[in-house]
Design a protein around this motif. Structure first.
Motif, mmCIF file in Angstrom:
data_model
loop_
_atom_site.group_PDB
_atom_site.id
_atom_site.type_symbol
_atom_site.label_atom_id
_atom_site.label_comp_id
_atom_site.label_asym_id
_atom_site.label_seq_id
_atom_site.Cartn_x
_atom_site.Cartn_y
_atom_site.Cartn_z
ATOM 1 N N THR A 22 0.838 -1.206 0.000
ATOM 2 C CA THR A 22 0.000 0.000 0.000
ATOM 3 C C THR A 22 0.872 1.255 0.000
ATOM 4 N N GLU A 23 0.229 2.397 -0.301
ATOM 5 C CA GLU A 23 0.935 3.672 -0.264
ATOM 6 C C GLU A 23 1.472 3.959 1.140
ATOM 7 N N ASP A 24 0.681 3.636 2.163
ATOM 8 C CA ASP A 24 1.119 3.864 3.546
ATOM 9 C C ASP A 24 2.377 3.072 3.870
ATOM 10 N N LEU A 25 2.403 1.817 3.436
ATOM 11 C CA LEU A 25 3.559 0.963 3.690
ATOM 12 C C LEU A 25 4.809 1.534 3.018
ATOM 13 N N LEU A 26 4.653 1.973 1.752
ATOM 14 C CA LEU A 26 5.786 2.544 1.024
ATOM 15 C C LEU A 26 6.219 3.871 1.636
ATOM 16 N N PHE A 27 5.248 4.661 2.082
ATOM 17 C CA PHE A 27 5.572 5.951 2.681
ATOM 18 C C PHE A 27 6.426 5.758 3.943
ATOM 19 N N LYS A 28 6.052 4.813 4.771
ATOM 20 C CA LYS A 28 6.805 4.548 6.005
ATOM 21 C C LYS A 28 8.225 4.095 5.678
ATOM 22 N N LYS A 29 8.352 3.257 4.635
ATOM 23 C CA LYS A 29 9.677 2.734 4.291
ATOM 24 C C LYS A 29 10.581 3.834 3.756
ATOM 25 N N PHE A 30 10.091 4.590 2.757
ATOM 26 C CA PHE A 30 10.964 5.559 2.087
ATOM 27 C C PHE A 30 11.160 6.847 2.885
ATOM 28 N N SER A 31 10.265 7.131 3.802
ATOM 29 C CA SER A 31 10.436 8.311 4.649
ATOM 30 C C SER A 31 11.649 8.165 5.566
ATOM 31 N N ALA A 32 12.128 6.951 5.728
ATOM 32 C CA ALA A 32 13.281 6.710 6.596
ATOM 33 C C ALA A 32 14.548 7.373 6.060
ATOM 34 N N VAL A 33 14.586 7.647 4.736
ATOM 35 C CA VAL A 33 15.795 8.266 4.166
ATOM 36 C C VAL A 33 15.627 9.767 3.951
ATOM 37 N N GLY A 34 14.404 10.263 4.016
ATOM 38 C CA GLY A 34 14.192 11.689 3.819
ATOM 39 C C GLY A 34 12.743 12.007 3.512
ATOM 40 N N PRO A 35 12.382 13.320 3.500
ATOM 41 C CA PRO A 35 10.998 13.738 3.249
ATOM 42 C C PRO A 35 10.468 13.255 1.895
ATOM 43 N N VAL A 36 9.289 12.661 1.921
ATOM 44 C CA VAL A 36 8.638 12.164 0.707
ATOM 45 C C VAL A 36 7.464 13.080 0.367
ATOM 46 N N LEU A 37 7.457 13.574 -0.862
ATOM 47 C CA LEU A 37 6.365 14.449 -1.303
ATOM 48 C C LEU A 37 5.097 13.658 -1.599
#
Length: 386
Positions: A22-37
Motif C-alpha cells: 500500500t501507499e502507507d507501507l511505502l511511505f513509512k519505508k521511504f520516509s526513513a531516508v528523507g521527506p517524501v512528497l
C-alpha cells in the motif's frame, strides 16, 4: 530549473511490488531516508488492483539517490523490490543506447545477482531478469547510463561462465531490427530441413542423397527413444549456394514413393515472425476485399429483421452475411450486408439507397472500420468549421 522539473529528478520507479503493498507501507519505508512528497501505486482503472509498480517523489534529490543506493532489492511482503530513476521519456528507453541483452542465464540468477555482476562496468539505470508464472525465463536486460559502459560489459561478459552457464551478452535489438535480421538471414541460409521420408532413412542414407549438391558439415535424422526415425531431419551445408541448390532440386522429389519436403531450416522465432507476417497480410487482404463488399444500412424500419433485409437485397447478388443490429430483442435501426463481390455491392447501393423499405427510406454507405469513420467525421467537422 523550475520546481516541477526539480521534483521529477527526485522521482524513483519502484517495480516488482507485491499486490498487497500500500501507499502507507511505502511511505513509512521511504520516509526513513528523507521527506517524501508523494507516492502513487499504479492501479487498474476498473478493478483498482495494483499493477505491481509505483512512483516515489522525494523532496530532495540526495534522498532519492540514498534510497536507490540502500534500498534496491529490499524485501517488501516477501518480494524484492526493484528501484530505478523514473524515466518518463519513452524515446530514451526505446533507443537501445546503453541497453544490453543477456541470455542463457541459470534459473537461479535473480535481479539482485544480475545487478551485482554488471554494475562493475558503469552506472545502471535499470536491470531486469525476465520471468513468467513458471519462474525465470533465462534472459535479461541491463540498461546502462551510457553506451561506453554497455560496450565494456559486452566485451568482458560475453562468453563468460556464470553458474555453469555460458552467457551471451550483446547489444539490445528492438523487434523491428530482429525481424529485419531474420528476413535477411533467409537469403543466406545453409541449414536445410527435410521431412516426409520413410522409416528406413538414417544419417548415412540422408547424407548420400544430399551430398551431391555440396559439402555437408552435418546430417541428422531425428529419432524417437527407440531409435526409430521420426520422418524428418536436418542437413547443414558449408555454403548457401549448396543449400539453395538442394532445396531447388530435392523439394517435391519422389523418394521410395514419398514426396519429400525440403526447405530452409528455421528457428522457432523465425517461424513465428513469418507466420505473424503472413497473418497480417491475410488480414489486410481480407479487409481490402471485404470493405468494398460490405454495406452499412441505416434508418431501418423497426419491422425489418435479418430475413426481410436479405430478401430485399438478394436480387443484386450473392449475400454471405446479413445482420440487423438489436438491443434487448429490438432493432437498433441499422444493419450490415456483405456481398460476394464489389460489383454486386455497388449495384445494391446505387439502386436501394433512398428506397422505402417498410415505412422508411434507406440510407446506405460502404461499411468502414472505426478508425476510418473517426477520420471521416473529423474531416467533416473541419469542413463545417471552415
Amino acid at each position: 530549473m523550475n520546481v516541477a522539473a526539480k521534483y521529477r529528478q527526485a522521482s524513483l520507479y519502484v517495480g516488482d511490488l507485491h499486490a498487497d503493498a500500500t501507499e502507507d507501507l511505502l511511505f513509512k519505508k521511504f520516509s526513513a531516508v528523507g521527506p517524501v512528497l508523494s507516492i502513487r501505486i499504479c492501479r487498474d482503472l476498473i478493478t483498482r488492483r495494483s499493477l505491481g509498480y509505483a512512483y516515489v517523489n522525494f523532496l530532495q534529490l540526495a534522498d532519492a539517490q540514498k534510497a536507490l543506493d540502500t534500498m534496491n532489492f529490499d524485501i517488501i511482503k516477501g518480494k524484492a523490490i526493484r528501484l530505478m530513476w523514473s524515466q518518463r521519456d519513452a524515446c530514451l528507453r526505446n533507443s537501445g543506447i546503453g541497453n544490453v541483452f543477456i541470455k542463457n542465464l541459470d534459473k537461479s540468477i535473480d535481479d539482485k545477482t544480475l545487478h551485482e555482476h554488471f554494475s562493475a562496468f558503469g552506472k545502471i539505470l535499470s536491470s531486469k531478469v525476465m520471468s513468467d508464472v513458471q519462474g525465470p525465463r533465462g534472459y535479461a536486460f541491463v540498461h546502462f547510463q551510457n553506451q561506453v559502459a554497455a560496450d565494456r560489459a559486452i566485451e568482458e561478459m560475453n562468453g563468460t561462465w556464470l553458474k555453469d552457464c555460458r552467457l551471451f551478452v550483446g547489444r539490445f535489438k528492438n523487434r523491428h531490427d530482429r525481424e529485419a535480421e531474420l528476413r535477411n538471414r533467409a537469403h543466406e541460409f545453409t541449414n536445410v530441413y527435410v521431412k516426409n521420408f520413410g522409416d528406413d532413412m538414417d544419417d548415412e542414407s540422408l547424407k548420400e542423397v544430399f551430398s551431391q549438391y555440396g559439402n555437408t558439415l552435418s546430417v541428422k535424422v531425428m529419432t524417437d527413444t527407440s531409435g526409430k526415425s521420426k520422418g524428418f531431419g536436418f542437413v547443414s551445408f558449408d555454403s548457401h549456394e549448396a543449400a539453395k541448390k538442394a532445396v531447388e532440386k530435392m523439394n517435391g522429389k519422389d523418394i521410395n514413393g514419398q514426396l519429400l519436403f525440403v526447405g530452409r531450416a528455421q528457428r522457432k522465432a523465425e517461424r513465428q515472425a513469418e507466420l505473424k507476417q503472413m497473418f497480417e497480410q491475410l488480414k489486410q487482404e481480407r479487409f481490402r476485399k471485404c470493405h468494398r463488399v460490405k454495406l452499412y444500412i441505416k434508418n431501418l424500419d423497426d419491422t425489418i429483421d435479418d430475413a426481410k433485409l436479405r430478401k430485399a437485397f438478394s436480387p443484386f447478388g450473392s449475400i454471405s452475411r446479413v445482420k440487423v443490429m438489436q438491443e434487448e430483442g429490438r432493432s437498433k435501426g441499422f444493419g450490415l450486408i456483405c456481398f460476394s463481390s464489389p460489383k454486386e455491392a455497388a449495384k445494391a447501393m446505387a439502386e436501394m439507397n433512398g428506397r422505402i423499405l417498410g415505412s422508411k427510406p434507406l440510407n446506405i454507405a460502404l461499411a468502414q472500420r472505426p478508425l476510418q469513420r473517426e477520420t471521416f467525421c473529423t474531416r467533416q467537422g473541419l469542413r463545417q468549421d471552415g
